[in-house]
Design an enzyme around this catalytic site. Sequence first.
Site, PDB file in Angstrom:
ATOM      1  N   ARG A 149      11.226 -12.797  -2.285  1.00 41.93           N
ATOM      2  CA  ARG A 149      11.122 -13.353  -0.941  1.00 41.93           C
ATOM      3  C   ARG A 149      12.352 -14.232  -0.691  1.00 41.93           C
ATOM      4  O   ARG A 149      12.998 -14.703  -1.625  1.00 41.93           O
ATOM      5  CB  ARG A 149       9.860 -14.198  -0.797  1.00 41.93           C
ATOM      6  N   LYS A 173       4.570 -18.079  -3.771  1.00 38.55           N
ATOM      7  CA  LYS A 173       3.618 -18.803  -2.929  1.00 38.55           C
ATOM      8  C   LYS A 173       2.598 -19.538  -3.793  1.00 38.55           C
ATOM      9  O   LYS A 173       2.167 -19.044  -4.824  1.00 38.55           O
ATOM     10  CB  LYS A 173       2.907 -17.822  -1.988  1.00 38.55           C
ATOM     11  N   HIS A 242      13.809  -9.832   4.166  1.00 38.34           N
ATOM     12  CA  HIS A 242      12.557  -9.203   3.744  1.00 38.34           C
ATOM     13  C   HIS A 242      12.669  -7.682   3.715  1.00 38.34           C
ATOM     14  O   HIS A 242      11.859  -7.014   3.079  1.00 38.34           O
ATOM     15  CB  HIS A 242      11.415  -9.640   4.667  1.00 38.34           C
ATOM     16  N   ARG A 245      13.028  -6.562   0.262  1.00 35.65           N
ATOM     17  CA  ARG A 245      11.750  -6.584  -0.470  1.00 35.65           C
ATOM     18  C   ARG A 245      10.920  -5.341  -0.129  1.00 35.65           C
ATOM     19  O   ARG A 245      10.340  -4.717  -1.023  1.00 35.65           O
ATOM     20  CB  ARG A 245      11.001  -7.873  -0.110  1.00 35.65           C
ATOM     21  N   HIS A 268       1.994 -10.400  -5.424  1.00 35.13           N
ATOM     22  CA  HIS A 268       0.865 -10.382  -4.489  1.00 35.13           C
ATOM     23  C   HIS A 268      -0.418 -10.768  -5.224  1.00 35.13           C
ATOM     24  O   HIS A 268      -0.727 -10.189  -6.271  1.00 35.13           O
ATOM     25  CB  HIS A 268       0.680  -8.987  -3.882  1.00 35.13           C
ATOM     26  N   TYR A 277       2.290  -0.287   1.209  1.00 37.06           N
ATOM     27  CA  TYR A 277       3.413   0.550   0.788  1.00 37.06           C
ATOM     28  C   TYR A 277       2.970   1.962   0.428  1.00 37.06           C
ATOM     29  O   TYR A 277       3.800   2.869   0.380  1.00 37.06           O
ATOM     30  CB  TYR A 277       4.144  -0.106  -0.384  1.00 37.06           C
TER      31      TYR A 277
END
Length: 306
Positions: A149, A173, A242, A245, A268, A277
Amino acid sequence: MDAAALAWVGRYLAHLKNERRLSSHTGSNYARDLAALATYCEHAGLDGWRRIDSQHIRVFAAEEHRAGLAPRSIQRRLSAVRGFFAYLIRERQLEANPASEIHAPKAAKRLPQTLDADQMARLLDFRGSSTLDSRDRAIMELFYSSGLRLAELAGLRLTDLDLKDQTVRVTGKGSKSRIVPVGRHAVTALRAWLDLRCQIRQVEDHALFVGTSGRRLGPRAIQLRIDHWARRQGLGVKVHPHLFRHSFATHLLESSGNLRGVQELLGHADIATTQIYTHLDFQHLARIYDRTHPRAKIKKATKAAG
């Protein structure tokens, strides 16, 4: 809303920054979302958070929708409101969360844009041996190599990088760390950048990527440099961090089919986030089918004849 009620918004935003360690971008979004709720309460004559019930939240969401806010934005807004009320419950200011059962209109699934392998190769194949050229090449190679990210890459320190082991430690995150591999092209680009980085005066000791002033390169500066190279290389599409990514995840899934592995590399928490995806992968397979399957060719030929 009275001043005492609004003060809780400030406390919550400080909680997100200092305890939850959320990014400044996320904090800004939450601040806007809660400001919208406060404005609604002001118009509705509600002077405190205890006076809000689920019907008020339902009307708030409906008014946002009528004002033209997209379903995805309303979802985020309600998520911010639910989080705020959960915080008030934790702080014993409320007994129940009035937003817990309120949902936004369903948003249409929007597939992320990607660059194909040829476009990515064209973007990364640029001439230039200056310090900035070397740094920008290392940034883009690392983005594509490791699927980072923007905030993760901008926050990297020299000690996060292990070129001998060809890995990088990433803080994602929620301050969760993960170690991801670094490809050989990225390793070569990073070595070239580090050789030049030490020539910059008054360089910030710990930052991996710095500007000519020696200070850490911020997210906005990284965005601008990527946009610069995309235009210079004549890609003809808007390129943002992004996009690397998305392309990383899509190309990896096309090659391996290992959804769980891609999830871990992207960091994730929920595999459902990674599953988008698979839709891109299906589109890739569908294009191959249309180009190569005999029946698909016959169908197209028939249409052309008609």
